[in-house]
Scaffold this active site. Structure first.
Site, PDB file in Angstrom:
ATOM      1  N   CYS A   1       0.891  -1.170   0.000  1.00 54.53           N
ATOM      2  CA  CYS A   1       0.000   0.000   0.000  1.00 54.53           C
ATOM      3  C   CYS A   1       0.927   1.218   0.000  1.00 54.53           C
ATOM      4  CB  CYS A   1      -0.885   0.018   1.240  1.00 54.53           C
ATOM      5  SG  CYS A   1      -1.793  -1.505   1.497  1.00 54.53           S
ATOM      6  N   ALA A   2       1.356   1.632  -1.160  1.00 45.43           N
ATOM      7  CA  ALA A   2       2.562   2.454  -1.219  1.00 45.43           C
ATOM      8  C   ALA A   2       2.333   3.959  -1.356  1.00 45.43           C
ATOM      9  CB  ALA A   2       3.425   1.981  -2.378  1.00 45.43           C
ATOM     10  N   ALA A   3       1.191   4.393  -1.907  1.00 45.44           N
ATOM     11  CA  ALA A   3       1.024   5.823  -2.207  1.00 45.44           C
ATOM     12  C   ALA A   3       0.854   6.620  -0.913  1.00 45.44           C
ATOM     13  CB  ALA A   3      -0.191   6.023  -3.101  1.00 45.44           C
TER      14      ALA A   3
ATOM     15  N   GLY B   1       4.068   7.318  -1.264  1.00 48.97           N
ATOM     16  CA  GLY B   1       5.379   6.779  -1.595  1.00 48.97           C
ATOM     17  C   GLY B   1       6.537   7.214  -0.719  1.00 48.97           C
ATOM     18  N   SER B   2       6.256   7.785   0.452  1.00 48.65           N
ATOM     19  CA  SER B   2       7.407   8.212   1.261  1.00 48.65           C
ATOM     20  C   SER B   2       8.230   7.010   1.744  1.00 48.65           C
ATOM     21  CB  SER B   2       6.971   9.098   2.417  1.00 48.65           C
ATOM     22  OG  SER B   2       5.769   8.649   2.944  1.00 48.65           O
TER      23      SER B   2
ATOM     24  N   ASP C   1      -0.522   0.297  -5.188  1.00 47.73           N
ATOM     25  CA  ASP C   1      -1.606   0.962  -4.457  1.00 47.73           C
ATOM     26  C   ASP C   1      -2.914   0.658  -5.183  1.00 47.73           C
ATOM     27  OD1 ASP C   1      -1.611   3.218  -2.104  1.00 47.73           O
ATOM     28  OD2 ASP C   1      -3.388   3.346  -3.382  1.00 47.73           O
TER      29      ASP C   1
ATOM     30  N   ASP D   1      -5.727  -4.115  -5.771  1.00 41.29           N
ATOM     31  CA  ASP D   1      -6.133  -4.312  -4.383  1.00 41.29           C
ATOM     32  C   ASP D   1      -5.068  -5.244  -3.792  1.00 41.29           C
ATOM     33  OD1 ASP D   1      -7.135  -5.249  -2.039  1.00 41.29           O
ATOM     34  OD2 ASP D   1      -9.140  -5.667  -2.806  1.00 41.29           O
TER      35      ASP D   1
ATOM     36  N   ASP E   1       1.969  -1.373   4.917  1.00 42.44           N
ATOM     37  CA  ASP E   1       1.665  -0.120   5.618  1.00 42.44           C
ATOM     38  C   ASP E   1       0.192   0.166   5.292  1.00 42.44           C
ATOM     39  OD1 ASP E   1       2.297   2.227   7.086  1.00 42.44           O
ATOM     40  OD2 ASP E   1       2.421   3.358   5.225  1.00 42.44           O
TER      41      ASP E   1
ATOM     42  N   CYS F   1      -0.650   4.002  11.344  1.00 45.72           N
ATOM     43  CA  CYS F   1      -0.479   5.213  12.158  1.00 45.72           C
ATOM     44  C   CYS F   1      -1.694   5.351  13.075  1.00 45.72           C
ATOM     45  CB  CYS F   1      -0.255   6.449  11.295  1.00 45.72           C
ATOM     46  SG  CYS F   1      -1.571   6.769  10.138  1.00 45.72           S
TER      47      CYS F   1
HETATM   48  C1  LIG Z   1      -1.221   4.549   4.883  1.00 48.31           C
HETATM   49  S1  LIG Z   1      -1.411   4.908   3.259  1.00 48.31           S
HETATM   50  C2  LIG Z   1       0.150   4.397   2.663  1.00 48.31           C
HETATM   51  C3  LIG Z   1       1.233   5.384   2.919  1.00 48.31           C
HETATM   52  C4  LIG Z   1       2.487   4.983   2.201  1.00 48.31           C
HETATM   53  N1  LIG Z   1       2.945   3.681   2.603  1.00 48.31           N
HETATM   54  C5  LIG Z   1       3.587   6.001   2.413  1.00 48.31           C
HETATM   55  O1  LIG Z   1       4.450   5.789   3.249  1.00 48.31           O
HETATM   56  O2  LIG Z   1       3.616   7.010   1.707  1.00 48.31           O
HETATM   57  C6  LIG Z   1      -2.446   3.626   2.775  1.00 48.31           C
HETATM   58  C7  LIG Z   1      -2.567   3.472   1.289  1.00 48.31           C
HETATM   59  O3  LIG Z   1      -3.265   2.260   1.067  1.00 48.31           O
HETATM   60  C8  LIG Z   1      -4.022   2.390  -0.101  1.00 48.31           C
HETATM   61  N2  LIG Z   1      -5.007   1.312  -0.020  1.00 48.31           N
HETATM   62  C9  LIG Z   1      -6.200   1.275   0.624  1.00 48.31           C
HETATM   63  N3  LIG Z   1      -6.740   0.060   0.493  1.00 48.31           N
HETATM   64  C10 LIG Z   1      -5.877  -0.673  -0.214  1.00 48.31           C
HETATM   65  C11 LIG Z   1      -5.890  -2.004  -0.678  1.00 48.31           C
HETATM   66  N4  LIG Z   1      -6.887  -2.828  -0.410  1.00 48.31           N
HETATM   67  N5  LIG Z   1      -4.857  -2.426  -1.428  1.00 48.31           N
HETATM   68  C12 LIG Z   1      -3.822  -1.611  -1.713  1.00 48.31           C
HETATM   69  N6  LIG Z   1      -3.775  -0.350  -1.294  1.00 48.31           N
HETATM   70  C13 LIG Z   1      -4.786   0.109  -0.556  1.00 48.31           C
HETATM   71  C14 LIG Z   1      -4.544   3.792  -0.051  1.00 48.31           C
HETATM   72  O4  LIG Z   1      -4.870   4.258  -1.346  1.00 48.31           O
HETATM   73  C15 LIG Z   1      -3.364   4.543   0.576  1.00 48.31           C
HETATM   74  O5  LIG Z   1      -2.591   5.093  -0.433  1.00 48.31           O
END
Ligand SMILES: C[S@@+](CC[C@H](N)C(=O)[O-])C[C@H]1O[C@@H](n2cnc3c(N)ncnc32)[C@H](O)[C@@H]1O
Length: 709
Positions: free
Chosen positions: A182-184, A186-187, A214, A241, A269, A322
């Protein structure tokens, strides 16, 4: 449950969670919106909930709660792989910090920025100064501008301190393959890429691979945009997903299946309720409820299970949120450990990042009903009149397990804001010591549908939902903005044969070393290729697999050469170099199209003037320029800052008929100029604009730079 109702449920969940704020971005990437309407930073429900969870002693809880009510300091890290990271660090320590010491505002001494004690090599920093101080102190204001310019140029990442922890605990090596589920935005992926590129200074191209995924299409593009500056040929961005991340079978040269794609390191994450970010997301003071955690619990389990499945035996998985809520943290960990049947082990990381203050994971916790009753176990539901309904809402996995001790839940890390003036965070690190299930031990079958079926059943429940944004505390806004479910329709990538004409021409024109791997270029397959991307060997091998079609790839590769359409019509080399490709190509280009600049003044001319004429340079440089055929070339410059300290710059430049153009966009030019000369060049002077518009009209234009003819 039929596929339709599953889809409907998934869509509903998507909608509910879409509107949540992106804490990572809101943290530092953009100016924070002023939430003036949050005047009282207090919430009885929140306070009572966490008091009842016994997360801290009575006395410490008071300290914790008080810190939550204060603003979060801003933090950044210097991007570690760049050769100039040390130059930036040196500038901060030796020039900016001394200037910010002993500053008083309104009679009070202002603390200069400090390093994060636990961040390796002193590359993580914290700024306690408020906006008011930055405005009122010229020294702080100058430092702020410097950080903004370096952030734009990708040399500094503004990221919340606690968010830097999970990638550090992944212990990534340059040869490893890493999946960020779950990368966006992207930090953390940026840190992962840096770890994979840790040996770049030795001129080694890493053999590792980084796949950043993501579920949200729009955010996948945001991720690509943020990571473009990392210039990594080892990187692939996908859009799935995470709970359904596809299985990819790997084959050998004969086409025989050798096994499924598995990763050495996996980061989960996951989307979470995000109440650990309350210091910056002030809305949480008003909107907090336990519902966010309840809604996300099963999704978090699904994502984590899939991540565990995709990890190699002997690999490591890091789970993080978080949120402070045990239902999203220890409960998820306990359930995944239970379902993994001994395949995963919680790792004791007390000897890592020792200066990072943390508390152990909880061994027990409570689940709150709608009417505010606290339940210790699923059995407590028996007393409730609406038993069945409640049972559906509170699955057994939300409650503390009987064997918390055995599972070593205390090995989880709870990071509380009062410990080191940070946000709240949860991290747990796992070793995968054996396969997760029988199906994983076997090579996955040929038939695509079977692969999915096998893999899905190992997750034991159908994969649910994609809650597409992190903070469920904002989920009430969901109806206002529908989620960006639009699937990604990208042209696929096509690997180029190493003896392709264009590659031969490029190699000949630029004097590309024979040792450079020419079979790692690719183009997007639609139309005449504009950009030639370069990928690492690991990415190339993956792209050659038939099963790669299962992956929705949003982006991969570093822009190495870009076609200049107008030059194309002439009998000249149509491909120019890019700034991103310089680290990659630098040691591989002969002197054929290289010129050594001779003075600081020449470099300054190049950075600050639009299309400087040849006569703005030294006689020696002019002679070399005149002897060189029109087109793209490289200018090298070795700066000697002080005795024994050299800094080498390699710049792509367009050599026109009688002028030059530096092929850097404005923010890169600004950052470089500020770092080297301590000045911010005005790149929008009437002279610049006039020359740019003339060059536009004359002929040549490119995606980001206009070239002189
Ligand atoms: C906590 S944020 C990730 C922050 C990221 N790891 C960073 O450090 O920048 C959670 C991310 O999970 C994505 N997300 C939510 N449900 C998801 C799923 N089922 N599969 C993959 N990504 C998902 C969201 O779009 C969001 O970008």
């Amino acid at each position: 449950m039929g596929p339709l109702s599953r889809r409907k449920r998934r869509e509903a969940r998507l909608r509910r969670s879409q509107q949540n704020e992106d804490q990572e971005k809101d943290n530092n990437d953009q100016p924070r919106r002023r939430e003036n309407w949050v005047t009282v930073k207090d919430n009885e429900k929140f306070k009572n909930y966490y008091k009842s969870q016994n997360i801290l002693s009575e006395e410490e809880f008071g300290e914790f709660y008080k810190v939550l009510q204060t603003p979060l300091p801003s933090t950044f890290r210097i991007t570690g792989t760049r050769s100039h990271a040390l130059a930036i660090l040196d500038l901060i320590k030796k020039t900016y910090i001394p200037a910010m010491e002993h500053i008083t505002i309104g009679g009070a001494i202002v603390e200069p920025p400090t390093t994060l004690p636990w961040y390796p090599d002193g590359l993580g920093w914290q700024i306690n100064a408020t906006r008011m101080i930055i405005k009122r102190s010229p020294e702080f204001s100058k430092f702020h501008k410097f950080i903004v310019a370096e952030t734009e140029a990708g040399n500094v990442s503004r990221q919340e301190a606690v968010s830097m922890v999970p990638p550090l605990l992944m212990d990534i090596k340059p040869h490893q393959s890493v999946l960020d589920m779950c990368a966006a935005p992207g930090s953390k992926t940026a840190q992962i890429i840096e770890a994979v590129h840790a040996n770049d200074s030795l001129n080694e191209l890493p053999s590792g691979l980084v796949v950043a995924n993501d579920a949200d299409a729009k955010r996948s593009y945001l991720l690509v945009h943020q990571l473009k500056r990392m210039q990594s040929p080892c990187f692939i961005a996908t859009n799935h997903d995470a709970a359904d991340f596809p299985g990819v079978r790997l084959t050998d040269e004969t086409g025989t299946i050798t096994g499924p794609l598995r990763f050495d390191r996996v980061l989960c994450d996951v989307p979470c309720s995000g109440d650990g970010t309350i210091r910056k997301n002030e809305k949480i003071w008003i909107q907090w409820s336990q519902d966010g955690a309840l809604e996300l619990h099963s999704t978090q389990i699904q994502i984590f299970l899939r991540g565990a499945h995709l990890c190699k035996v002997g690999g490591r998985i890091v789970y993080s949120t978080c949120s402070l809520n045990p239902i999203e943290n220890e409960a998820v960990v306990a359930e995944v450990l239970r379902r993994s049947k001994g395949a995963l082990e919680l790792r004791d990381v007390s000897d890592q990042l020792v200066e990072l203050k943390r508390k152990p994971g909880l061994q027990t916790w409570k689940v709150m009903t709608k009417d505010g009753k606290y339940l210790n176990s699923i059995e407590d539901l028996q007393d409730n009149s609406n038993n069945n309904l409640q049972k559906g809402k509170f699955p057994k996995s939300m409650f503390p397990p009987d064997n918390a001790n055995e599972l070593h839940l205390d090995r989880c890390l709870r990071i509380y804001p009062h410990l080191q003036n940070t946000g709240g965070f949860f991290v747990a690190v796992f070793d995968k010591i054996k396969p997760m299930s029988r199906s994983e031990r076997d090579i996955e079958p040929e038939d695509d549908s079977n692969v999915t079926a096998t893999e899905t059943t190992t997750n034991s429940t159908p994969s649910v939902v994609i809650p597409t944004k992190r903070s469920a505390s904002n989920s009430n806004d969901a109806k206002e903005t529908p989620p960006s479910k639009k699937p990604v329709h990208e042209a696929s990538f096509e690997l180029l044969a190493e003896d392709k004409d264009e590659i031969n021409q490029i190699s000949e024109f630029y004097g590309l070393d024979r040792a450079f791997p020419r079979d790692q270029f690719l183009v997007r397959s639609e139309g005449k290729s504009k950009i030639m991307y370069f990928v690492s060997k690991a990415v190339k091998e993956l792209l050659k697999e038939k099963d790669v079609e299962r992956l929705k790839i949003v982006m991969t590769g570093t822009r190495a050469f870009v076609r200049q359409p107008s030059v194309d019509s002439e009998d000249r080399m149509p491909f120019r170099l890019t700034w991103e490709s310089m680290p990659l190509l630098n040691g591989m280009l002969s002197n054929k199209r290289r010129i050594q600049l001779t003075s600081n003044a020449e470099l300054q001319t190049l950075l600050t003037e639009a299309y400087p004429k040849f006569d703005r340079f030294e006689a020696e440089t002019i002679t070399k320029l005149e002897a060189m055929e029109l087109g793209c070339c490289v200018l090298d410059y070795t700066m000697i800052d002080k005795p024994g300290n050299t800094n080498k710059l390699t710049l792509p430049v367009w050599r026109g008929h009688d002028s030059l153009s530096l092929l850097l966009n404005k923010s890169d030019k600004r950052a470089l100029c500020q770092r080297v000369f301590g000045i911010v060049p005005d790149l929008e002077t009437p002279e610049h604009l006039k020359l740019r518009s003339a060059a536009n009209q004359t002929k040549v234009s490119s995606e980001s730079e206009t070239l002189p003819c």
